[in-house]
Design an enzyme around this catalytic site. Structure first.
Site, mmCIF file in Angstrom:
data_model
loop_
_atom_site.group_PDB
_atom_site.id
_atom_site.type_symbol
_atom_site.label_atom_id
_atom_site.label_comp_id
_atom_site.label_asym_id
_atom_site.label_seq_id
_atom_site.Cartn_x
_atom_site.Cartn_y
_atom_site.Cartn_z
ATOM 1 N N GLU A 50 0.821 -1.202 0.000
ATOM 2 C CA GLU A 50 0.000 0.000 0.000
ATOM 3 C C GLU A 50 0.865 1.267 0.000
ATOM 4 O O GLU A 50 0.503 2.272 -0.625
ATOM 5 C CB GLU A 50 -0.931 0.000 1.211
ATOM 6 C CG GLU A 50 -1.993 -1.075 1.200
ATOM 7 C CD GLU A 50 -1.505 -2.433 1.695
ATOM 8 O OE1 GLU A 50 -2.304 -3.370 1.757
ATOM 9 O OE2 GLU A 50 -0.296 -2.562 2.018
ATOM 10 N N PRO A 260 11.025 -14.206 -0.793
ATOM 11 C CA PRO A 260 9.891 -14.302 0.125
ATOM 12 C C PRO A 260 9.198 -12.964 0.312
ATOM 13 O O PRO A 260 9.824 -11.902 0.248
ATOM 14 C CB PRO A 260 10.539 -14.769 1.444
ATOM 15 C CG PRO A 260 11.852 -15.378 1.033
ATOM 16 C CD PRO A 260 12.295 -14.579 -0.146
ATOM 17 N N ARG A 261 7.903 -13.015 0.569
ATOM 18 C CA ARG A 261 7.110 -11.806 0.769
ATOM 19 C C ARG A 261 7.500 -11.084 2.056
ATOM 20 O O ARG A 261 7.551 -9.864 2.099
ATOM 21 C CB ARG A 261 5.629 -12.190 0.797
ATOM 22 C CG ARG A 261 4.671 -11.103 1.242
ATOM 23 C CD ARG A 261 4.518 -10.029 0.212
ATOM 24 N NE ARG A 261 3.469 -9.073 0.564
ATOM 25 C CZ ARG A 261 3.261 -7.939 -0.064
ATOM 26 N NH1 ARG A 261 4.014 -7.600 -1.090
ATOM 27 N NH2 ARG A 261 2.290 -7.129 0.309
ATOM 28 N N ASN A 335 0.606 -8.158 -6.463
ATOM 29 C CA ASN A 335 0.573 -7.173 -7.539
ATOM 30 C C ASN A 335 1.466 -7.616 -8.693
ATOM 31 O O ASN A 335 2.672 -7.750 -8.525
ATOM 32 C CB ASN A 335 1.042 -5.823 -6.980
ATOM 33 C CG ASN A 335 1.325 -4.813 -8.061
ATOM 34 O OD1 ASN A 335 0.703 -4.841 -9.118
ATOM 35 N ND2 ASN A 335 2.258 -3.924 -7.803
ATOM 36 N N LEU A 336 0.872 -7.862 -9.862
ATOM 37 C CA LEU A 336 1.669 -8.256 -11.027
ATOM 38 C C LEU A 336 1.988 -7.074 -11.937
ATOM 39 O O LEU A 336 2.687 -7.204 -12.932
ATOM 40 C CB LEU A 336 0.977 -9.367 -11.824
ATOM 41 C CG LEU A 336 -0.473 -9.195 -12.281
ATOM 42 C CD1 LEU A 336 -0.643 -8.170 -13.369
ATOM 43 C CD2 LEU A 336 -1.023 -10.535 -12.727
ATOM 44 N N ILE A 337 1.468 -5.886 -11.580
ATOM 45 C CA ILE A 337 1.676 -4.705 -12.416
ATOM 46 C C ILE A 337 3.139 -4.293 -12.429
ATOM 47 O O ILE A 337 3.677 -3.872 -13.462
ATOM 48 C CB ILE A 337 0.773 -3.554 -11.928
ATOM 49 C CG1 ILE A 337 -0.696 -3.950 -12.046
ATOM 50 C CG2 ILE A 337 1.046 -2.280 -12.716
ATOM 51 C CD1 ILE A 337 -1.653 -3.023 -11.337
ATOM 52 N N GLU A 338 3.802 -4.412 -11.282
ATOM 53 C CA GLU A 338 5.219 -4.050 -11.215
ATOM 54 C C GLU A 338 6.048 -4.934 -12.135
ATOM 55 O O GLU A 338 6.966 -4.458 -12.808
ATOM 56 C CB GLU A 338 5.726 -4.163 -9.777
ATOM 57 C CG GLU A 338 7.140 -3.644 -9.587
ATOM 58 C CD GLU A 338 7.550 -3.627 -8.131
ATOM 59 O OE1 GLU A 338 8.374 -2.773 -7.768
ATOM 60 O OE2 GLU A 338 7.064 -4.468 -7.353
#
Length: 426
Positions: A50, A260-261, A335-338
């Site tokens: 975010e 990893p996230r 998010n796949l936009i990046e």
């Protein structure tokens, strides 16, 4: 929430053992801490994703109003650390208070913001109620609401509907999000697009990733991006099985780049990689350049572990193809936009409900491929590595898809300032 407050504070101290930032300024969680001058624009972004999404909105607001002062609040350590990099002279940073009347009132009294902007999903019942009492208009920007989240909100309707009803405006990512927000009780909703399309990868990070490609000695790289707990074991098992094809041909064998996230899982994931018999090199041991002798085993390692923060564009620039974390277990995807903006083709699983429209549009644009499970995902990634023509077409499609949907930051900045102007006039 009052009864839970001691437990919540105790949990913060426990988390601080692994992530020390959680132990910083804990009093702010109770609405205490130093006051700031009134009249700032308060923006709350709970965590890393975010906060990254808020960057273009902040830039658009500052471009339109150069003297704007910000009060940035966060809920997680990664969010706060990232938000620190967005501060300018005159800005301030705090933790979001726990959602009790006392904590929220103290926060609002100490800071007296002119307007509050919440990112994506952060609607809290007491916060909304107290902001309305204090005359602080609240906007939710880049708002998203999945069908699953809407059903949860229905179960807490007595709490959530009055909170959503106090929003001055909800700036939704998609028409589907907008419809669900209206059902949840939002009185005014606008479809403004997704701020993440306006994020521009840092050229220095892209250059770093391209430099790392040279250190891979010609071996293709498959990135497991923002990997979540529960996905590790299936991924590593599928990877070991797929790599049997290159037995005895290490020079051509694809390399796995696992990111990893959550940073608290870096050591756990490293141990899991080694337990599967795979050799490992960690980004934290590379120094500024991958070719650094700090880790002489990097060039031959089966797996590179991306144990760093704020380097995802570099990892996407390094990779030939990315597997989308969070989409292979019922976690809603990432998010796949990046990835698209960095020109990295994506293979995603069946669970993308948190980013449903972005994922569907990427698939339609041929920037992403959807599969049913991790075994199929690894096979699809390896096939893309071998098919340079199709991979090049997906790279071109990815960049075009990312560019096509830009403009949300300007639209949302205009809407936020309109709410503020109408409040002052009123």
């Amino acid at each position: 929430m009052r009864l839970l407050t001691p437990l919540l504070i105790g949990r913060l101290w426990l988390r601080a053992r692994r992530e020390p930032l959680y132990g910083h300024a804990v009093a702010e969680r109770l609405g205490l801490g130093a006051a700031t001058p009134p009249g700032a624009l308060w923006l709350h972004a709970v965590s890393l994703g975010e906060t990254r999404a808020a960057e273009p909105l902040i830039q658009a607001l500052r471009a339109a109003h150069p003297g704007l002062r910000l009060l940035l609040t966060s809920g997680t350590a990664t969010g706060r650390e990232t938000a620190t990099g967005l501060l300018r002279d005159g800005d301030a940073q705090r933790w979001l208070p726990i959602d009790t009347p006392g904590a929220v009132r103290r926060f609002l009294q100490r800071h007296r913001p002119a307007i509050g902007v919440l990112m994506e999903t952060e609607v809290w019942p007491v916060l909304q109620h107290e902001a309305a009492r204090a005359g602080v208009p609240m906007v939710i920007a880049n708002a998203r609401l999945s069908e699953r989240s809407l059903q949860k909100a229905h179960r807490l309707d007595a709490l959530m509907r009055p909170a959503v009803a106090t929003l001055a405006v909800a700036l939704a990512q998609t028409e589907a999000d907008a419809q669900r927000l209206r059902v949840a009780g939002a009185p005014q909703v606008q479809v403004s697009g997704n701020l993440k399309f306006d994020l521009v990868p840092e050229p220095a990070l892209l250059a770093r990733g391209h430099g790392w490609r040279g250190a891979s000695a010609g071996r293709p790289v498959v990135l497991a991006a923002s990997w979540r707990e529960g996905e590790d074991e299936p991924l590593l098992s599928a990877w070991v099985a797929a790599m049997a094809r290159w037995q005895g041909d290490a020079a051509r064998r694809p390399r796995l780049l696992l990111v990893p996230r959550h940073p608290q899982r870096f050591d756990e994931v490293a141990a899991m990689v080694q337990a599967h018999g795979l050799s490992l090199s960690r980004r934290s041991g590379w120094g500024e350049e991958l070719a650094s002798p700090a880790d002489p085993g990097a060039a031959g390692a089966d797996v590179w572990l991306g144990d760093s923060m704020r380097e995802m564009p570099a990892y996407y620039a390094l990779a030939d193809v990315a597997l989308l974390g969070g989409s292979f277990a019922p976690l809603g995807g990432q998010n796949l936009i990046e990835a698209a903006a960095c020109g990295c083709p994506v293979v995603m699983g069946p669970h993308t409900f948190n980013f449903a429209e972005a994922a569907a549009l990427a698939e339609q644009a041929l920037a992403a491929q959807r599969v049913t499970d991790l075994v199929e995902a690894v096979q699809a990634a390896v096939a893309l590595v071998d098919d340079s023509r199709r991979r090049t077409e997906m790279v071109t499609a990815s960049k075009a898809y990312a560019a096509l949907h830009q403009g949300a930051a300007r639209r949302m900045a205009e809407a936020v300032m309109q709410v503020l102007a109408s409040t002052r006039l009123g």
